[in-house]
Design an enzyme around this catalytic site. Structure first.
Site, short mmCIF file in Angstrom:
data_model
loop_
_atom_site.label_atom_id
_atom_site.label_comp_id
_atom_site.label_asym_id
_atom_site.label_seq_id
_atom_site.Cartn_x
_atom_site.Cartn_y
_atom_site.Cartn_z
N VAL A 55 -95.77 -12.51 49.26
CA VAL A 55 -94.82 -12.38 48.15
C VAL A 55 -95.47 -12.80 46.83
CG1 VAL A 55 -92.65 -13.20 47.15
CG2 VAL A 55 -92.78 -12.66 49.59
N ARG A 93 -107.72 -19.92 48.99
CA ARG A 93 -106.99 -18.65 49.01
C ARG A 93 -106.57 -18.28 47.59
NH1 ARG A 93 -103.33 -15.46 52.73
NH2 ARG A 93 -102.30 -14.05 51.25
N SER A 97 -91.93 -31.64 47.29
CA SER A 97 -93.32 -31.86 46.89
C SER A 97 -93.70 -30.99 45.69
CB SER A 97 -94.25 -31.56 48.07
OG SER A 97 -95.60 -31.59 47.67
N VAL A 155 -82.81 -18.53 49.09
CA VAL A 155 -83.05 -18.66 47.65
C VAL A 155 -81.90 -19.29 46.88
CG1 VAL A 155 -82.28 -16.32 47.04
CG2 VAL A 155 -84.02 -17.48 45.65
N ASP A 215 -81.13 -7.05 46.60
CA ASP A 215 -80.03 -6.45 47.36
C ASP A 215 -79.32 -5.38 46.53
OD1 ASP A 215 -80.11 -8.36 49.70
OD2 ASP A 215 -79.74 -9.76 48.08
N SER A 216 -79.13 -5.67 45.25
CA SER A 216 -78.47 -4.70 44.37
C SER A 216 -79.33 -3.44 44.21
CB SER A 216 -78.20 -5.33 43.00
OG SER A 216 -77.30 -6.43 43.13
N ARG A 218 -81.43 -2.38 46.53
CA ARG A 218 -81.31 -1.69 47.83
C ARG A 218 -80.00 -0.93 47.92
NH1 ARG A 218 -83.63 -6.96 51.14
NH2 ARG A 218 -85.83 -6.32 51.14
N HIS A 222 -77.84 -14.26 49.13
CA HIS A 222 -78.92 -13.32 49.44
C HIS A 222 -79.14 -13.43 50.95
CE1 HIS A 222 -82.58 -11.07 49.58
NE2 HIS A 222 -83.34 -12.13 49.85
#
Length: 316
Positions: free
Chosen positions: A16, A42, A104, A125, A151-152, A154, A178
C-alpha cells in the site's frame, strides 16, 4: 519569491505504501517524499527504485528514506503501516495489532515536532484514525482516514457497469465503517444529476433486476474479492491516498468520503466514521451532512455502534 516546498512522509513501505508513493511521484503531488519503514533497507530500496523512474515522468520529486525525526517539517504524514488481515478475518480483527503499532509510530512522529496533517490508511481505518487523533493531540480536522473513499469509488464503478454510464458521471457515497457494516445513502446517489431511485422506478424494464442491497454487499466485499485472487489490495487505496493528499495541497475543496471525527454531525459524537467532507489545505474544512432517510439513519447508526464496540477493546 520564496515558494513553499510540499513535503510528504509515508510510514510503511509495503504494497500500500509503495503504491501510494508511486502515485504521488507520477502525479508530482509533492517536491519531497520521505519513506519510513521498520525495515529501513526496504525503505531505502523503494526510494532508489522510485528515484530511478522519475526521468520518465514530467515531475521532479526528491525521494529518500529516513526516520521519524525527519517528520518535523512534513506537511502530511501518511501512515499505511499495519498487519494485513488473514484469510477469514475482517479488518476489525486486526485492531489490536494495529493499535500497538500506532502507539509507537505516532509517538515517534510527534516527538519530531510534527505539526501537519495525518492521513491514515491502516486498518481498521476508522478506529485507527480516532486513535491517532487522541494520541497526537492535533485538531480533529487535521487527522483524516481514507474511510469510505475507496468504497464510494467501488460503488460508482459497480453502478457504471450496470447502467453503462461513465463512473465519473455517477455521484454518491458509502457511509460508516470501511468494512462489512457500511451503508449507501441511496437517496443521494445521482446519475448525471438525476436520482438513481427515480431512474430505477421509471425504467423498470431495463433495470428491474438491479438489487440495491446486493450492490451494497458487493461494494463492501469488493476488497475481499480482490484478496481471494491476488492476496491483497493496494492500487485502489494507494491512489485514494494520493488523491486526498493532492486535494490538500491544491486546496481543491473537493468533497471526499473520508474517516472524520464527528462532534455533533449526524447526531453523532466522539466517533470516527466514513462521511463526505470538504478537503482543503487545512485538512477537513467541513463535514457534509446529508439528509438521510429514516432507514439510512438507522443503518448508519448501526454501523457506528459496531465501531464503538470495537473502540472499547482498545480503551476508547
Amino acid at each position: 519569491m520564496k515558494r513553499h516546498t510540499r513535503k510528504i512522509a509515508i510510514i510503511g513501505t509495503g504494497l500500500v505504501g509503495s503504491s501510494c508513493a508511486y502515485s504521488i511521484v507520477n502525479q508530482g503531488i509533492c517536491e519531497e517524499l520521505l519513506l519510513i519503514d521498520i525495515n529501513h533497507e526496504r525503505a531505502v530500496g523503494e526510494a532508489m527504485d522510485l528515484s530511478h523512474c522519475i526521468n520518465f515522468t514530467n515531475t521532479r520529486t526528491k525521494v529518500y528514506a529516513g526516520s521519524y525525526e525527519d517528520c518535523k517539517d512534513m506537511d502530511i504524514v501518511i501512515i499505511t503501516a499495519g498487519p494485513a488481515p488473514k484469510p477469514g478475518q475482517s479488518r476489525l480483527d486486526t485492531l489490536g495489532a494495529s493499535a500497538k503499532i500506532m502507539e509507537s509510530v505516532v509517538g515517534g512522529v510527534m516527538e519530531s515536532g510534527f505539526d501537519g496533517i495525518f492521513l491514515l490508511a491502516s486498518n481498521p481505518v476508522d478506529i485507527i484514525t480516532y486513535q491517532v487523533w487522541k494520541l497526537s493531540g492535533l485538531p480533529r480536522n487535521r487527522v483524516i482516514g481514507t474511510g469510505t473513499s475507496l468504497d464510494s469509488s467501488r460503488l460508482r464503478t459497480i453502478l457504471s457497469e450496470m447502467l453503462h454510464v461513465d463512473p465519473r458521471s455517477i455521484h454518491g457515497y458509502s457511509l460508516g465503517e470501511h468494512g462489512d457494516s457500511q451503508m449507501v445513502a441511496w437517496s443521494h446517489v445521482t446519475v448525471g444529476g438525476k436520482p438513481i431511485l427515480q431512474i430505477l422506478e421509471e425504467q423498470k424494464e431495463r433495470f428491474g433486476e438491479i438489487d440495491l442491497d446486493e450492490i451494497v454487499e458487493k461494494t463492501a466485499k469488493a476488497g475481499w474479492e480482490i484478496y481471494k485472487r491476488k492476496g491483497t489490495t493496494y492500487y485502489g487505496i494507494g491512489n485514494s491516498l494520493a488523491y486526498i493528499a493532492s486535494s490538500i495541497f491544491n486546496d481543491d475543496h473537493r468533497v471526499i468520503a473520508v474517516s472524520a471525527i464527528l462532534d455533533g454531525e449526524y447526531g453523532e459524537y466522539d466517533i470516527c466514521t466514513g462521511v463526505p467532507a470538504i478537503i482543503t489545505r487545512d485538512g477537513i474544512r467541513e463535514i457534509v451532512e446529508l439528509n438521510l432517510t429514516e432507514d439510512e439513519e438507522s443503518r448508519f447508526a448501526k454501523s457506528n455502534d459496531i465501531l464503538r464496540d470495537y473502540m472499547k477493546t482498545i480503551g476508547y
